[in-house]
Design a protein around this motif. Sequence first.
Motif, short mmCIF file in Angstrom:
data_model
loop_
_atom_site.label_atom_id
_atom_site.label_comp_id
_atom_site.label_asym_id
_atom_site.label_seq_id
_atom_site.Cartn_x
_atom_site.Cartn_y
_atom_site.Cartn_z
N ASP A 190 0.89 4.23 -2.86
CA ASP A 190 0.69 5.65 -2.55
C ASP A 190 1.82 6.51 -3.10
O ASP A 190 1.60 7.66 -3.47
CB ASP A 190 0.60 5.84 -1.03
CG ASP A 190 -0.73 5.35 -0.47
OD1 ASP A 190 -1.72 5.38 -1.22
OD2 ASP A 190 -0.76 4.91 0.69
N LYS A 199 -6.65 5.08 -7.46
CA LYS A 199 -5.75 4.58 -6.41
C LYS A 199 -6.54 3.83 -5.34
O LYS A 199 -6.07 2.84 -4.79
CB LYS A 199 -4.98 5.74 -5.80
CG LYS A 199 -3.88 5.31 -4.85
CD LYS A 199 -2.98 6.48 -4.51
CE LYS A 199 -2.14 6.89 -5.70
NZ LYS A 199 -1.15 7.94 -5.36
N GLU A 200 -7.79 4.29 -5.05
CA GLU A 200 -8.61 3.61 -4.06
C GLU A 200 -8.94 2.20 -4.53
O GLU A 200 -8.95 1.25 -3.73
CB GLU A 200 -9.90 4.39 -3.79
CG GLU A 200 -9.69 5.75 -3.15
CD GLU A 200 -9.26 6.80 -4.16
OE1 GLU A 200 -9.24 6.49 -5.36
OE2 GLU A 200 -8.94 7.94 -3.73
N GLY A 201 -9.21 2.06 -5.84
CA GLY A 201 -9.50 0.74 -6.38
C GLY A 201 -8.30 -0.20 -6.29
O GLY A 201 -8.44 -1.40 -6.04
N LEU A 204 -5.89 -0.05 -4.01
CA LEU A 204 -5.75 -0.42 -2.60
C LEU A 204 -6.79 -1.46 -2.21
O LEU A 204 -6.51 -2.38 -1.42
CB LEU A 204 -5.89 0.82 -1.72
CG LEU A 204 -4.79 1.88 -1.89
CD1 LEU A 204 -5.10 3.10 -1.03
CD2 LEU A 204 -3.42 1.31 -1.54
N TYR A 205 -8.00 -1.35 -2.77
CA TYR A 205 -9.03 -2.35 -2.50
C TYR A 205 -8.62 -3.71 -3.08
O TYR A 205 -8.86 -4.76 -2.45
CB TYR A 205 -10.36 -1.90 -3.11
CG TYR A 205 -11.48 -2.91 -2.95
CD1 TYR A 205 -12.12 -3.07 -1.72
CD2 TYR A 205 -11.88 -3.69 -4.03
CE1 TYR A 205 -13.15 -4.01 -1.57
CE2 TYR A 205 -12.91 -4.63 -3.88
CZ TYR A 205 -13.53 -4.78 -2.66
OH TYR A 205 -14.54 -5.69 -2.51
N ARG A 256 0.84 -1.21 0.00
CA ARG A 256 0.00 0.00 0.00
C ARG A 256 0.87 1.25 0.00
O ARG A 256 0.56 2.25 -0.67
CB ARG A 256 -0.92 0.00 1.22
CG ARG A 256 -1.98 -1.11 1.21
CD ARG A 256 -2.98 -0.89 2.34
NE ARG A 256 -3.82 -2.07 2.51
CZ ARG A 256 -3.61 -3.01 3.43
NH1 ARG A 256 -2.56 -2.89 4.25
NH2 ARG A 256 -4.40 -4.05 3.54
#
Length: 283
Positions: A182, A200-202, A204-205, A178
């Motif tokens: 980032d 970026k959220e996807g 990390l998911y 992670r």
Amino acid sequence: VRVLRIFRLFSLFSTLVLLGRALGKAFQVVASLCMIVGILDYVLAILLTQAAGHEASSWGDKEQVITQHFGTIGASMRTLFQIMTLDEWTDIVATLSEQLPGYPVSLGFVAYIIFASYTLTCLVTALLSSQLMQQHHESKEQRHTKVEELRKSLAMDLRSIIAQANEEGQLIEAVELRRLIDAQGELPSRLQECDIKIGKEGILYLVDQLAINEMVSVEYFVEKLTNLAGTAKAGEVVDVKHLAIHGQLQLIHLQARVAGLEKKMKKDIEKLAKKVDDMMPST
């Protein structure tokens, strides 16, 4: 120069580019078809000039009309082109039929119109449609090849970045992965270039989904990420491949545990046998 700037529109609209390429490739065949029609018109113009133009006086008060349409070979070819466009062809045929046999003249011009107008138009339309479809297919193939090259390049870069920060080999801690994601601010834009629409959220998911005991397989993560927008078949191949690898690892782990249990059981049996021997009275 300003007029030539209009051609910049072709670079702004991909449809115009495809149409321009199709027209360019079909031009040679279309030119050949036009040459065939030109030869046909020339032969028919000679016949009509001799049969009608040189005998224009036979039409009496319509002599000037016949001379205008069929007085020379050039005039006859112009008239044939006019008939090919269906412009006043019935009036011309009616005028010729006053001195020439009506049925042969009418059938001859109908056959000429069917060949030179309808058939030629259908051939040109079919040819342009075929070339347009071919150009569209080639454009998709080129785009697909380019995207595959970009995905391979992205996958190599991701493996390199993770390898520099990871000492565990094929596995990396989810927290560390992670942090690396980032730090890669250009990663979403590079994924967009590969037709992978994910932020970026996807990403990390995805890391959370692939993590097992807070550890993530590097190869599984890279291949899964770079095949998110691929065909269903490609995504299934990646999943099946890594499921097989995960199953093999679990099998090796189970085999190691079984071997350890067997070794422990043998030691326990040996200890038990030794105790039994000690308890037996000596003879």
